[in-house]
Design a protein around this motif. Structure first.
Motif, PDB file in Angstrom:
ATOM      1  N   LEU A 119       0.832  -1.210   0.000  1.00  0.00           N
ATOM      2  CA  LEU A 119       0.000   0.000   0.000  1.00  0.00           C
ATOM      3  C   LEU A 119       0.862   1.253   0.000  1.00  0.00           C
ATOM      4  N   GLU A 120       1.927   1.208   0.779  1.00  0.00           N
ATOM      5  CA  GLU A 120       2.835   2.356   0.829  1.00  0.00           C
ATOM      6  C   GLU A 120       3.501   2.575  -0.532  1.00  0.00           C
ATOM      7  N   GLU A 121       3.919   1.503  -1.175  1.00  0.00           N
ATOM      8  CA  GLU A 121       4.540   1.615  -2.500  1.00  0.00           C
ATOM      9  C   GLU A 121       3.569   2.227  -3.509  1.00  0.00           C
ATOM     10  N   VAL A 122       2.324   1.783  -3.468  1.00  0.00           N
ATOM     11  CA  VAL A 122       1.305   2.317  -4.386  1.00  0.00           C
ATOM     12  C   VAL A 122       1.090   3.802  -4.111  1.00  0.00           C
ATOM     13  N   ALA A 123       0.966   4.165  -2.850  1.00  0.00           N
ATOM     14  CA  ALA A 123       0.753   5.572  -2.482  1.00  0.00           C
ATOM     15  C   ALA A 123       1.898   6.443  -2.986  1.00  0.00           C
ATOM     16  N   LEU A 124       3.113   6.009  -2.774  1.00  0.00           N
ATOM     17  CA  LEU A 124       4.267   6.800  -3.205  1.00  0.00           C
ATOM     18  C   LEU A 124       4.341   6.904  -4.730  1.00  0.00           C
ATOM     19  N   ARG A 125       3.988   5.824  -5.418  1.00  0.00           N
ATOM     20  CA  ARG A 125       4.000   5.852  -6.895  1.00  0.00           C
ATOM     21  C   ARG A 125       3.027   6.888  -7.447  1.00  0.00           C
ATOM     22  N   HIS A 126       1.949   7.125  -6.697  1.00  0.00           N
ATOM     23  CA  HIS A 126       0.891   8.021  -7.189  1.00  0.00           C
ATOM     24  C   HIS A 126       0.806   9.331  -6.407  1.00  0.00           C
ATOM     25  N   HIS A 127       1.842   9.614  -5.620  1.00  0.00           N
ATOM     26  CA  HIS A 127       1.938  10.880  -4.891  1.00  0.00           C
ATOM     27  C   HIS A 127       0.746  11.104  -3.969  1.00  0.00           C
ATOM     28  N   ILE A 128       0.402  10.039  -3.230  1.00  0.00           N
ATOM     29  CA  ILE A 128      -0.654  10.095  -2.226  1.00  0.00           C
ATOM     30  C   ILE A 128       0.025   9.940  -0.872  1.00  0.00           C
ATOM     31  N   ASP A 129      -0.452  10.643   0.114  1.00  0.00           N
ATOM     32  CA  ASP A 129       0.113  10.522   1.461  1.00  0.00           C
ATOM     33  C   ASP A 129      -0.025   9.061   1.910  1.00  0.00           C
ATOM     34  N   PRO A 130       1.088   8.376   2.178  1.00  0.00           N
ATOM     35  CA  PRO A 130       1.027   6.951   2.530  1.00  0.00           C
ATOM     36  C   PRO A 130       0.197   6.650   3.779  1.00  0.00           C
ATOM     37  N   ALA A 131       0.272   7.500   4.790  1.00  0.00           N
ATOM     38  CA  ALA A 131      -0.485   7.254   6.022  1.00  0.00           C
ATOM     39  C   ALA A 131      -1.986   7.319   5.753  1.00  0.00           C
ATOM     40  N   ILE A 132      -2.408   8.325   5.019  1.00  0.00           N
ATOM     41  CA  ILE A 132      -3.828   8.469   4.689  1.00  0.00           C
ATOM     42  C   ILE A 132      -4.284   7.320   3.796  1.00  0.00           C
ATOM     43  N   PHE A 133      -3.459   6.972   2.823  1.00  0.00           N
ATOM     44  CA  PHE A 133      -3.821   5.908   1.891  1.00  0.00           C
ATOM     45  C   PHE A 133      -3.940   4.565   2.617  1.00  0.00           C
ATOM     46  N   LYS A 134      -2.991   4.256   3.493  1.00  0.00           N
ATOM     47  CA  LYS A 134      -3.050   2.986   4.239  1.00  0.00           C
ATOM     48  C   LYS A 134      -4.288   2.940   5.137  1.00  0.00           C
ATOM     49  N   ARG A 135      -4.564   4.042   5.800  1.00  0.00           N
ATOM     50  CA  ARG A 135      -5.735   4.100   6.683  1.00  0.00           C
ATOM     51  C   ARG A 135      -7.019   3.899   5.865  1.00  0.00           C
ATOM     52  N   THR A 136      -7.102   4.556   4.723  1.00  0.00           N
ATOM     53  CA  THR A 136      -8.269   4.426   3.851  1.00  0.00           C
ATOM     54  C   THR A 136      -8.416   2.987   3.362  1.00  0.00           C
ATOM     55  N   CYS A 137      -7.306   2.392   2.942  1.00  0.00           N
ATOM     56  CA  CYS A 137      -7.350   1.020   2.433  1.00  0.00           C
ATOM     57  C   CYS A 137      -7.736   0.029   3.519  1.00  0.00           C
ATOM     58  N   ARG A 138      -7.249   0.219   4.718  1.00  0.00           N
ATOM     59  CA  ARG A 138      -7.606  -0.685   5.825  1.00  0.00           C
ATOM     60  C   ARG A 138      -9.108  -0.645   6.081  1.00  0.00           C
ATOM     61  N   LYS A 139      -9.672   0.551   6.073  1.00  0.00           N
ATOM     62  CA  LYS A 139     -11.125   0.682   6.273  1.00  0.00           C
ATOM     63  C   LYS A 139     -11.887   0.047   5.114  1.00  0.00           C
ATOM     64  N   LEU A 140     -11.415   0.286   3.912  1.00  0.00           N
ATOM     65  CA  LEU A 140     -12.091  -0.237   2.727  1.00  0.00           C
ATOM     66  C   LEU A 140     -11.998  -1.762   2.660  1.00  0.00           C
ATOM     67  N   ARG A 141     -10.912  -2.334   3.120  1.00  0.00           N
ATOM     68  CA  ARG A 141     -10.742  -3.797   3.104  1.00  0.00           C
ATOM     69  C   ARG A 141     -11.786  -4.502   3.965  1.00  0.00           C
ATOM     70  N   ARG A 142     -12.311  -3.823   4.959  1.00  0.00           N
ATOM     71  CA  ARG A 142     -13.326  -4.438   5.823  1.00  0.00           C
ATOM     72  C   ARG A 142     -14.601  -4.765   5.064  1.00  0.00           C
ATOM     73  N   ILE A 143     -14.883  -3.971   4.030  1.00  0.00           N
ATOM     74  CA  ILE A 143     -16.126  -4.165   3.294  1.00  0.00           C
ATOM     75  C   ILE A 143     -15.945  -4.608   1.843  1.00  0.00           C
ATOM     76  N   TRP A 144     -14.721  -4.576   1.355  1.00  0.00           N
ATOM     77  CA  TRP A 144     -14.451  -4.888  -0.056  1.00  0.00           C
ATOM     78  C   TRP A 144     -14.404  -6.400  -0.261  1.00  0.00           C
ATOM     79  N   PRO A 145     -15.063  -6.915  -1.251  1.00  0.00           N
ATOM     80  CA  PRO A 145     -15.054  -8.365  -1.507  1.00  0.00           C
ATOM     81  C   PRO A 145     -13.790  -8.809  -2.237  1.00  0.00           C
ATOM     82  N   LEU A 146     -12.664  -8.722  -1.549  1.00  0.00           N
ATOM     83  CA  LEU A 146     -11.378  -9.069  -2.180  1.00  0.00           C
ATOM     84  C   LEU A 146     -11.159 -10.573  -2.202  1.00  0.00           C
ATOM     85  N   LEU A 147     -10.557 -11.011  -3.274  1.00  0.00           N
ATOM     86  CA  LEU A 147     -10.106 -12.388  -3.349  1.00  0.00           C
ATOM     87  C   LEU A 147      -8.629 -12.392  -2.956  1.00  0.00           C
ATOM     88  N   PRO A 148      -8.181 -13.449  -2.298  1.00  0.00           N
ATOM     89  CA  PRO A 148      -6.769 -13.487  -1.866  1.00  0.00           C
ATOM     90  C   PRO A 148      -5.802 -13.512  -3.034  1.00  0.00           C
TER      91      PRO A 148
END
Length: 148
Positions: A119-148
């Motif tokens: 997540l940090e690598e993705v955030a840095l690649r796209h010039h997004i604050d890594p802390a905000i991006f990780k926090r957002t992704c963690r929240k989104l993972r709770r409801i996102w139907p991700l496959l492993p």
């Protein structure tokens, strides 16, 4: 043909040098051999197929693709692969949309969002604050139907 359109939709960045593709395939094959459960084997097999097909799509075909790449024999693997990587791609677009400040249509990522360092690598690649991006992704993972 359908997979070609799918790869075009994903718009993944071509990697350099070409040996990156070979290394990725070898890594995925190692993970496939280490898989224990049927579910893990399916997931890792889809990763191997994805790596081989991505190399071909990006113009760096592997010298000897496995004979099991036949579509009709592996429809479950192909279906799982498309669902898994499309879900990840959509996940990153939604996460970037929630972070604001970046055009979510420019986010074309398929790495595993369950790994914080990715997540940090993705955030840095796209010039997004890594802390905000990780926090957002963690929240989104709770409801996102991700496959492993």
């Amino acid at each position: 043909m359908a997979l070609h359109r799918w790869f075009a939709m994903l718009k993944l960045t071509r990697q350099s040098p070409p040996s990156w593709y070979r290394s990725r395939i070898h890594e995925e094959l190692r993970e496939r051999r280490a898989a224990r459960t049927v579910w893990q084997k399916l997931s890792e097999t889809s990763d191997v197929f994805f790596s081989i097909l991505r190399a071909q799509y990006d113009g760096h075909p592997v010298t000897r693709p496995p004979p099991t790449l036949c579509l009709w024999r592996n429809s479950l693997v192909y279906s799982y692969m498309v669902a898994k990587y499309t879900s990840r791609w959509s996940f990153y677009r939604m996460a970037s949309r929630l972070c604001r400040g970046v055009d979510h249509r420019l986010i074309c990522e398929v790495v595993n969002p369950a790994k914080d360092h990715k997540l940090e690598e993705v955030a840095l690649r796209h010039h997004i604050d890594p802390a905000i991006f990780k926090r957002t992704c963690r929240k989104l993972r709770r409801i996102w139907p991700l496959l492993p």
